[in-house]
Design a protein around this motif. Structure first.
Motif, mmCIF file in Angstrom:
data_model
loop_
_atom_site.group_PDB
_atom_site.id
_atom_site.type_symbol
_atom_site.label_atom_id
_atom_site.label_comp_id
_atom_site.label_asym_id
_atom_site.label_seq_id
_atom_site.Cartn_x
_atom_site.Cartn_y
_atom_site.Cartn_z
ATOM 1 N N SER A 1 1.155 -1.253 0.084
ATOM 2 C CA SER A 1 -0.107 0.164 0.059
ATOM 3 C C SER A 1 0.653 1.249 0.050
ATOM 4 C CB SER A 1 -0.874 0.164 1.246
ATOM 5 O OG SER A 1 -0.464 0.248 2.481
ATOM 6 N N GLY A 2 2.299 0.652 -0.045
ATOM 7 C CA GLY A 2 3.404 2.359 0.123
ATOM 8 C C GLY A 2 3.673 2.702 1.322
ATOM 9 N N CYS A 3 2.877 2.223 2.673
ATOM 10 C CA CYS A 3 3.831 2.929 3.892
ATOM 11 C C CYS A 3 4.650 1.747 4.075
ATOM 12 C CB CYS A 3 2.587 2.459 5.092
ATOM 13 S SG CYS A 3 1.951 0.464 5.313
ATOM 14 N N SER A 4 6.137 2.351 4.986
ATOM 15 C CA SER A 4 7.390 1.475 5.175
ATOM 16 C C SER A 4 7.095 1.159 6.571
ATOM 17 C CB SER A 4 7.995 2.525 4.872
ATOM 18 O OG SER A 4 9.412 1.849 4.691
ATOM 19 N N LEU A 5 8.063 0.349 6.378
ATOM 20 C CA LEU A 5 8.428 -0.209 7.928
ATOM 21 C C LEU A 5 9.746 -0.157 8.185
ATOM 22 C CD1 LEU A 5 7.075 -3.934 7.891
ATOM 23 C CD2 LEU A 5 6.647 -2.221 8.820
ATOM 24 N N LEU A 6 10.488 1.104 7.715
ATOM 25 C CA LEU A 6 11.782 1.151 7.203
ATOM 26 C C LEU A 6 12.019 2.806 7.593
ATOM 27 C CD1 LEU A 6 14.140 -0.999 5.476
ATOM 28 C CD2 LEU A 6 13.567 -1.370 7.967
ATOM 29 N N ASN A 7 13.173 3.227 8.519
ATOM 30 C CA ASN A 7 12.701 4.358 8.252
ATOM 31 C C ASN A 7 14.484 5.370 7.820
ATOM 32 O OD1 ASN A 7 14.711 4.967 10.440
ATOM 33 N ND2 ASN A 7 12.953 4.758 11.725
ATOM 34 N N SER A 8 14.450 6.321 8.091
ATOM 35 C CA SER A 8 15.887 6.514 7.290
ATOM 36 C C SER A 8 17.308 6.251 7.906
ATOM 37 C CB SER A 8 15.773 8.247 7.092
ATOM 38 O OG SER A 8 15.979 8.899 7.685
ATOM 39 N N GLU A 9 16.986 6.322 9.101
ATOM 40 C CA GLU A 9 18.194 5.779 10.181
ATOM 41 C C GLU A 9 18.195 4.537 10.209
ATOM 42 O OE1 GLU A 9 16.424 7.865 13.517
ATOM 43 O OE2 GLU A 9 16.397 10.010 13.292
ATOM 44 N N ASP A 10 17.506 3.500 9.871
ATOM 45 C CA ASP A 10 18.083 2.027 9.693
ATOM 46 C C ASP A 10 19.271 2.287 8.130
ATOM 47 O OD1 ASP A 10 15.730 0.842 11.280
ATOM 48 O OD2 ASP A 10 14.517 1.683 9.682
ATOM 49 N N GLU A 11 19.779 1.363 9.193
ATOM 50 C CA GLU A 11 21.327 1.182 8.449
ATOM 51 C C GLU A 11 21.307 -0.147 7.140
ATOM 52 O OE1 GLU A 11 24.093 0.550 11.015
ATOM 53 O OE2 GLU A 11 24.363 2.168 11.962
ATOM 54 N N MET A 12 21.717 0.232 6.598
ATOM 55 C CA MET A 12 21.425 -0.731 5.096
ATOM 56 C C MET A 12 22.698 -2.213 5.554
ATOM 57 S SD MET A 12 18.786 -0.585 3.587
ATOM 58 C CE MET A 12 19.044 -1.003 2.205
ATOM 59 N N ALA A 13 22.314 -3.137 4.883
ATOM 60 C CA ALA A 13 23.154 -3.639 5.164
ATOM 61 C C ALA A 13 24.780 -3.373 4.272
ATOM 62 C CB ALA A 13 22.782 -5.474 5.493
ATOM 63 N N VAL A 14 25.798 -3.353 4.609
ATOM 64 C CA VAL A 14 26.494 -3.367 3.752
ATOM 65 C C VAL A 14 27.177 -4.372 2.576
ATOM 66 C CG1 VAL A 14 29.136 -3.124 3.635
ATOM 67 C CG2 VAL A 14 27.666 -1.843 4.730
ATOM 68 N N LEU A 15 27.707 -4.248 1.492
ATOM 69 C CA LEU A 15 27.792 -5.801 0.861
ATOM 70 C C LEU A 15 29.254 -5.462 1.125
ATOM 71 C CD1 LEU A 15 25.821 -6.964 -2.007
ATOM 72 C CD2 LEU A 15 27.899 -5.717 -3.468
ATOM 73 N N SER A 16 29.200 -7.454 0.961
ATOM 74 C CA SER A 16 30.450 -7.685 1.342
ATOM 75 C C SER A 16 31.526 -7.327 -0.337
ATOM 76 C CB SER A 16 30.853 -8.919 1.415
ATOM 77 O OG SER A 16 30.531 -9.644 2.937
#
Length: 396
Positions: free
Chosen positions: A18-33
Motif C-alpha cells: 500500500s506504500g507505507c514503510s516499515l523502515l525509516n531513514s535512520e535504519d542502516e543498510m547491510a553492506v555488500l561484502s
C-alpha cells in the motif's frame, strides 16, 4: 496486510504494497561484502546462452527453469515460455501466455511467477494473477488454464493425478492435472504481516509437507485435503515488525522419515514425518531452499552465510562468511562442489567438504535470483534479465 520482499544491498527488506514503510531513514543498510579473491582451480566452460524474454526485471521472483529428458524449459515474467535443447540451447518451441490470458487483454503481462514444473507430457506454471497454466511439452500448446485462490508465488507440485498449488493468501489447493478443475482447498492461515513468497510443498508418504507464513509446518493428506499435523518452528519475538516475521518460505526437505524446515527469524528444525514432533532445533533463519545430502545440510542463511551442518543435530561443520549480503541464490550441488549465484552476476564454487572457494566467474551483470540447475552434467542458470546459461567442464 501483505508485504513485498525485495533484496537491497544484501538486506532482506519488506515494504507494504500500500506504500507505507516499515523502515525509516535512520535504519542502516547491510553492506555488500567485497568480492573475495579466489584462485580458480578450474574454469567452467560456457556451452551456450539464450535470451528468454525480459526475465523478472526488477521484481523479486522465484521463476526458474526446469527440465525433462533433453529439453530445458524457461520463462519470463511477462508470459514468454520457451523450450530449448539441453546440448545446444536451440529453440524447440516458444509461446506467449500473455496472448492466452484473455480476461486481462492481450496488452497485459501474464505475470508468471514461482517456477516451472514438468511431469509426463505437461509443463505447469502459475502467475501473480492467480492463474495456473498447463502446456504440452512437445509443442507448447495451451492445454488448460485455471483460476486459483490467490497469487501463485511458489512452484506447482505434481502428486499422481493432482497438481498442488500454494497461494499467497495461505491456501493450499489440489487441481486435477487433466483439466485444472479444483478438487479441494485448505486454508493454512496467515498473519497480517509476511514476506512476499510461499513455500513449495514437498510430497512424502501420501502427504504434502508445506511451510506457512505463520511460522508453521503443516502435513496435509493429499487425496482428501485434510490436515494431519501442524508444528510451529518459529516463535514470534522481537521489538519490530521485521523482527517478528516468521515465514517458512522454503520447501521442506524429507529424508528417511525426517522433515527438515527453516523459518525466517526462526529455527532450522528437524521433525518426525508421521507425527510432526520436533526432534531438534537450531536457531538461524532463511527463506531459501537448502540441500540435505549424505548426512549434511547445506544452506544459505538470511545474512548470506553459506553453511554445512550435520543433519543429525544441526552442529556446524563449516561456515563460509565471505559473501555476506551479496543476495545469494539457493545452493546447488555439482559433483563435489556447491555453487551459488549472487546479485552482481557472479557464480561462486565451493568445496562441499570444507567450504573453501575453488572457482569464481562473472557471468551476467543483471545478477541472479534463481537457483542453479544441474542437468545431464551441465549447470543451467537464468539471470534476472532472462538469459539462460549452460556451463560444463566442471571436474568430478
Amino acid at each position: 496486510m501483505r508485504l513485498r520482499k525485495t533484496l537491497l544491498s544484501g538486506l532482506v527488506s519488506v515494504i507494504f504494497l500500500s506504500g507505507c514503510s516499515l523502515l525509516n531513514s535512520e535504519d542502516e543498510m547491510a553492506v555488500l561484502s567485497p568480492l573475495p579473491k579466489v584462485t580458480n582451480q578450474f574454469t567452467p566452460d560456457k556451452m551456450w546462452s539464450v535470451s528468454v524474454g525480459s526475465g523478472v526485471a526488477g521484481y523479486y521472483s522465484r521463476l526458474h527453469p526446469t527440465w525433462q529428458g533433453s529439453s530445458i524449459f524457461a520463462a519470463d515474467r511477462k508470459g514468454l515460455v520457451q523450450a530449448m535443447e539441453v546440448n545446444s540451447g536451440k529453440q524447440i518451441w516458444r509461446v506467449n501466455l500473455a496472448e492466452k490470458t484473455h480476461f486481462l487483454g492481450n496488452d497485459r503481462s501474464a505475470m508468471l511467477s514461482g517456477g516451472l514444473t514438468v511431469a509426463d507430457s505437461h509443463l505447469y506454471v502459475g502467475s501473480e494473477e492467480a492463474r495456473v497454466y498447463a502446456l504440452n511439452t512437445s509443442d507448447g500448446k495451451l492445454v488448460w488454464q485455471s483460476a486459483v485462490a490467490g497469487e501463485v508465488l511458489s512452484r506447482p507440485v505434481v502428486s499422481d493425478d493432482l497438481l498442488l498449488i500454494h497461494t499467497s493468501n495461505g491456501m493450499l489447493q489440489a487441481l486435477n492435472r487433466a483439466d485444472g478443475t479444483i478438487k479441494w482447498t485448505l486454508n493454512l492461515d496467515m498473519p497480517l504481516l509476511s514476506l512476499r513468497g510461499e513455500s513449495t510443498p514437498t510430497v512424502a508418504m501420501g502427504a504434502a509437507i508445506v511451510g506457512g507464513d505463520n511460522g508453521r509446518v503443516s502435513a496435509v493428506m493429499i487425496e482428501q485435503g485434510q490436515l494431519i499435523w501442524q508444528q510451529h518452528i518459529s516463535q514470534i519475538t522481537g521489538a519490530t515488525e521485521i523482527d517478528r516475521l516468521s515465514d517458512v518460505d522454503m520447501s521442506p526437505v524429507v529424508v528417511e522419515g525426517i522433515v527438515y524446515a527453516l523459518a525466517y527469524n526462526g529455527n532450522l528444525t528437524a521433525l518426525d514425518l508421521r507425527s510432526g514432533q520436533i526432534l531438534w532445533q537450531r536457531e538461524m533463519g532463511s527463506v531459501d531452499d537448502f540441500i540435505v545430502n549424505m548426512g549434511r545440510i547445506y544452506l544459505v542463511d538470511q545474512n548470506d552465510r553459506i553453511m554445512a551442518l550435520q543433519s543429525n543435530g544441526g552442529v556446524t561443520v563449516w561456515n563460509q562468511s565471505d559473501l555476506l549480503h551479496r543476495n545469494l541464490t539457493s545452493p546447488a550441488m555439482y559433483n563435489n562442489y556447491l555453487v551459488v549465484g549472487d546479485s552482481k552476476g557472479y557464480l561462486h564454487w565451493l568445496n562441499k567438504e570444507d567450504g573453501r572457494f575453488v572457482a569464481q566467474q562473472q557471468v551476467d551483470s543483471s545478477g541472479f535470483l534463481s537457483t542453479p540447475l544441474v542437468v545431464d552434467n551441465k549447470l543451467i542458470i537464468q539471470s534476472k534479465n532472462g538469459t539462460v546459461y549452460a556451463f560444463t567442464g566442471i571436474p568430478d
